[in-house]
Enzyme design. Structure first.
Site, PDB file in Angstrom:
ATOM      1  N   ARG A 369       0.805  -1.223   0.000  1.00 24.77           N
ATOM      2  CA  ARG A 369       0.000   0.000   0.000  1.00 24.77           C
ATOM      3  C   ARG A 369       0.840   1.277   0.000  1.00 24.77           C
ATOM      4  O   ARG A 369       0.451   2.285  -0.578  1.00 24.77           O
ATOM      5  CB  ARG A 369      -0.983   0.005   1.173  1.00 24.77           C
ATOM      6  CG  ARG A 369      -1.993  -1.164   1.101  1.00 24.77           C
ATOM      7  CD  ARG A 369      -3.173  -0.996   2.040  1.00 24.77           C
ATOM      8  NE  ARG A 369      -4.016   0.111   1.646  1.00 24.77           N
ATOM      9  CZ  ARG A 369      -3.978   1.317   2.140  1.00 24.77           C
ATOM     10  NH1 ARG A 369      -3.166   1.581   3.139  1.00 24.77           N
ATOM     11  NH2 ARG A 369      -4.768   2.265   1.693  1.00 24.77           N
ATOM     12  N   TYR A 373      -0.065   3.395  -3.152  1.00 22.54           N
ATOM     13  CA  TYR A 373      -0.967   4.545  -2.919  1.00 22.54           C
ATOM     14  C   TYR A 373      -0.315   5.671  -2.113  1.00 22.54           C
ATOM     15  O   TYR A 373      -1.022   6.545  -1.632  1.00 22.54           O
ATOM     16  CB  TYR A 373      -2.210   4.122  -2.121  1.00 22.54           C
ATOM     17  CG  TYR A 373      -2.895   2.875  -2.580  1.00 22.54           C
ATOM     18  CD1 TYR A 373      -3.509   2.801  -3.824  1.00 22.54           C
ATOM     19  CD2 TYR A 373      -2.953   1.761  -1.747  1.00 22.54           C
ATOM     20  CE1 TYR A 373      -4.153   1.654  -4.229  1.00 22.54           C
ATOM     21  CE2 TYR A 373      -3.601   0.609  -2.143  1.00 22.54           C
ATOM     22  CZ  TYR A 373      -4.202   0.555  -3.398  1.00 22.54           C
ATOM     23  OH  TYR A 373      -4.840  -0.586  -3.781  1.00 22.54           O
ATOM     24  N   CYS A 400      14.260  -6.219  -3.859  1.00 23.02           N
ATOM     25  CA  CYS A 400      15.221  -5.568  -4.737  1.00 23.02           C
ATOM     26  C   CYS A 400      14.568  -4.411  -5.464  1.00 23.02           C
ATOM     27  O   CYS A 400      14.351  -4.469  -6.679  1.00 23.02           O
ATOM     28  CB  CYS A 400      15.784  -6.583  -5.717  1.00 23.02           C
ATOM     29  SG  CYS A 400      16.668  -7.844  -4.827  1.00 23.02           S
TER      30      CYS A 400
HETATM   31  N1  LLP Z   1     -17.843  -2.289  -1.791  1.00 26.33           N
HETATM   32  C1  LLP Z   1     -17.320  -2.243  -3.027  1.00 26.33           C
HETATM   33  C2  LLP Z   1     -18.201  -2.389  -4.181  1.00 26.33           C
HETATM   34  C3  LLP Z   1     -15.940  -2.076  -3.193  1.00 26.33           C
HETATM   35  O1  LLP Z   1     -15.436  -2.021  -4.409  1.00 26.33           O
HETATM   36  C4  LLP Z   1     -15.112  -1.945  -2.055  1.00 26.33           C
HETATM   37  C5  LLP Z   1     -13.678  -1.766  -2.201  1.00 26.33           C
HETATM   38  C6  LLP Z   1     -15.702  -2.021  -0.786  1.00 26.33           C
HETATM   39  C7  LLP Z   1     -17.077  -2.174  -0.694  1.00 26.33           C
HETATM   40  C8  LLP Z   1     -14.920  -1.931   0.479  1.00 26.33           C
HETATM   41  O2  LLP Z   1     -14.225  -0.744   0.618  1.00 26.33           O
HETATM   42  P1  LLP Z   1     -13.541  -0.402   2.033  1.00 26.33           P
HETATM   43  O3  LLP Z   1     -14.641  -0.183   3.031  1.00 26.33           O
HETATM   44  O4  LLP Z   1     -12.699  -1.569   2.415  1.00 26.33           O
HETATM   45  O5  LLP Z   1     -12.722   0.807   1.741  1.00 26.33           O
HETATM   46  N2  LLP Z   1      -6.754  -1.887  -2.205  1.00 26.33           N
HETATM   47  C9  LLP Z   1      -7.208  -0.565  -1.837  1.00 26.33           C
HETATM   48  C10 LLP Z   1      -8.686  -0.538  -1.615  1.00 26.33           C
HETATM   49  C11 LLP Z   1      -9.469  -1.031  -2.809  1.00 26.33           C
HETATM   50  C12 LLP Z   1     -10.920  -1.090  -2.487  1.00 26.33           C
HETATM   51  C13 LLP Z   1     -11.687  -1.720  -3.573  1.00 26.33           C
HETATM   52  N3  LLP Z   1     -13.080  -1.799  -3.307  1.00 26.33           N
HETATM   53  C14 LLP Z   1      -6.456  -0.121  -0.588  1.00 26.33           C
HETATM   54  O6  LLP Z   1      -5.574  -0.831  -0.133  1.00 26.33           O
HETATM   55  O7  LLP Z   1      -6.689   0.979  -0.081  1.00 26.33           O
END
Ligand code: LLP
Length: 472
Positions: A369, A373, A400
């Protein structure tokens, strides 16, 4: 430069970063409860503990790096979300039930599915693998929602056959495909349509999802969402139960949800006027932010629930619509704060006048992350307390790549030495689930700790695991 070069202040004060590490915290030993899970503290010897077990014992038993998940905290967060969405006493929508779908992409394992099932949550899955995990651990299919912008025919068949509670449709092609599969299987599938409402969420570009120029959802603009509804209502294989919107992730204020709810309810009004149908549900997605550093100040579930309910009630009253059943999909807000990653310090490299690079035995393979990001994290020395002066540090991995950074800017005590254990809090979401085998790293275990007991819920990968896939 000797370690006492800046006796009066933090070392490397000339390169202090901006933001939350602009100044060292008053006490480096303090574990801020905003970023650490609920049962974390320090024992009389200054060693950090979670669920009643100290981190040195955990490291001995399970090794490092490892994710240590506070099960009591996870369950408490599930309950808080569940309770909050049952409707505030005296508030708008008192006693009105709403559904909380945990977003499995944040972190999913069979143990997690069982906890969710026991705590009364539903589950959002977005792949065949997540669906298989949910079903294997006994989550009732009607409590599962299937997401995804490119679900395969196989995934759709599997979900329809299993009897999932809803499939969230993401394109015109998928509307036809799901209807066809459901009909072929002699079923009528409950579906929602995911729309993009054109909100610019204030978050990183890669995790914002409600603006129109991106791959998810069907735009409200240009009448596309209305056309999707028209088509779905005509198809016998589909039971259209509602409209879905997810505006992005790591969002702290509810203003984006306000605009989204306004536009979703606006569409419900149009649907009623055109088709004489009031769709019974809306889903406002997930995306609620958590504290990665002491600077972050997330809202509590009951505040979020109240805000969302108030918005939906206001919009429905204005549109003369009955209030639909609400659902939300928090992932990060439930699991994120419940785990920390424990690392052993290897090389400590001081670059005079710059900063000290602290290398750990993991890195971008267990937490992508920061690299992906620019995410900010906190870090603390946890195997002992220290009264040494703060040292401006960058915690890096062993891969690496110079972008292999875990914590970009942090203060650690200047007496930090190889063999010390440091921990990065708030790594429960999107760390293990996005972990990789880069450089043939073995992905770390997830260890659940509760009431003095610790057990692996996802075991550490072994070299045998790696070689098993390499068929030679
Ligand atoms: N609902 C839908 C349709 C989603 O696409 C997502 C996340 C969630 C719920 C849940 O979101 P949360 O509450 O966890 O923010 N890899 C990225 C986050 C990608 C989220 C994708 N969709 C990160 O590490 O910040």
């Amino acid at each position: 430069m000797s370690r006492s070069a800046h006796p009066a202040g933090p070392r490397h004060a000339d390169v202090l970063p901006e933001g939350h590490y602009a100044a060292p915290p008053a006490d480096l030993n303090q574990l801020d409860p905003r970023v650490w899970s609920r049962t974390v503290g320090r024992n009389a010897d200054g060693v950090a503990t979670v669920g009643g077990i100290d981190v040195k014992t955990l490291a001995e038993e399970f090794g490092t790096p490892g994710y240590f998940l506070d099960e009591a905290d996870f369950r408490a967060r599930c309950r808080a979300w569940r309770e909050a969405f049952k409707g505030e006493k005296g508030g708008k929508g008192e006693g009105e039930d709403a559904d909380v779908f945990y977003a499995g992409k944040a972190f999913l394992s069979r143990a997690v599915v069982r906890w969710l099932t026991e705590e009364g949550l539903n589950l959002d899955v977005c792949s065949a693998g997540e669906l298989a995990t949910a079903l294997a651990a006994g989550m009732p299919a009607e409590r599962i929602a299937l997401h995804g912008n490119n679900k395969s025919t196989g995934e759709i068949e599997r979900a329809v056959e299993a009897g999932v509670g809803r499939i969230v449709l993401d394109s015109f092609q998928e509307i036809a495909r799901v209807a066809h599969i459901a009909q072929r299987l002699g079923k009528r599938q409950r579906v929602q349509i995911r729309i993009t409402v054109g909100v610019e969420a204030h978050t990183h570009e890669f995790i914002a999802t409600a603006h129109e120029d991106q791959k998810f959802g069907i735009p409200l603009a240009g009448g596309l969402a209305a056309e999707a509804v028209r088509r779905a209502l005509k198809l016998d294989g589909l039971e259209l139960i509602g409209i879905h919107s997810h505006i992005g992730s790591q969002i702290f204020d509810t203003s984006g949800f306000e605009v989204a709810a306004h536009r979703v309810v606006g569409l419900l009004g149009e649907i009623r006027d055109e088709h004489g149908v009031e769709l019974p549900e809306i889903d406002l997605g997930g995306g609620l932010g958590i504290a990665y550093t002491s600077e972050d100040d997330p809202r509590e579930p009951h505040e979020i629930a109240k805000a969302l309910r108030d918005i939906v009630h206001r919009e429905c009253d204005a549109a003369g619509l009955a209030v639909p059943r609400l659902s939300v999909e928090p992932g990060r807000a439930i699991v994120g704060p419940t785990a920390f990653t424990l690392y052993e310090v290897g090389t400590v490299k001081e670059l005079p006048g710059l900063r000290t690079y602290v290398s750990v035995d993991g890195g971008m393979s267990d937490n992508i992350r920061t690299a992906l990001y620019d995410a900010e994290y906190s870090v603390a020395l946890v195997s002992r307390a220290s009264t040494a002066e703060p040292m401006l540090s960058r915690v890096v991995g062993k891969h690496c790549e110079s972008g292999d950074i875990v914590v970009r800017d942090a203060f650690l005590p200047a007496d930090l030495a190889p063999g010390d254990l440091i921990a990065v809090p708030a790594t429960g979401a999107y760390c293990r689930s996005m972990a990789s085998n880069y450089n043939h790293a073995l992905r770390p275990p997830v260890v659940a700790v509760r009431d003095g007991q610790a057990r692996e819920i996802v075991r550490r990968e072994t070299e045998e695991d790696l070689l098993r896939l390499d068929v030679g």
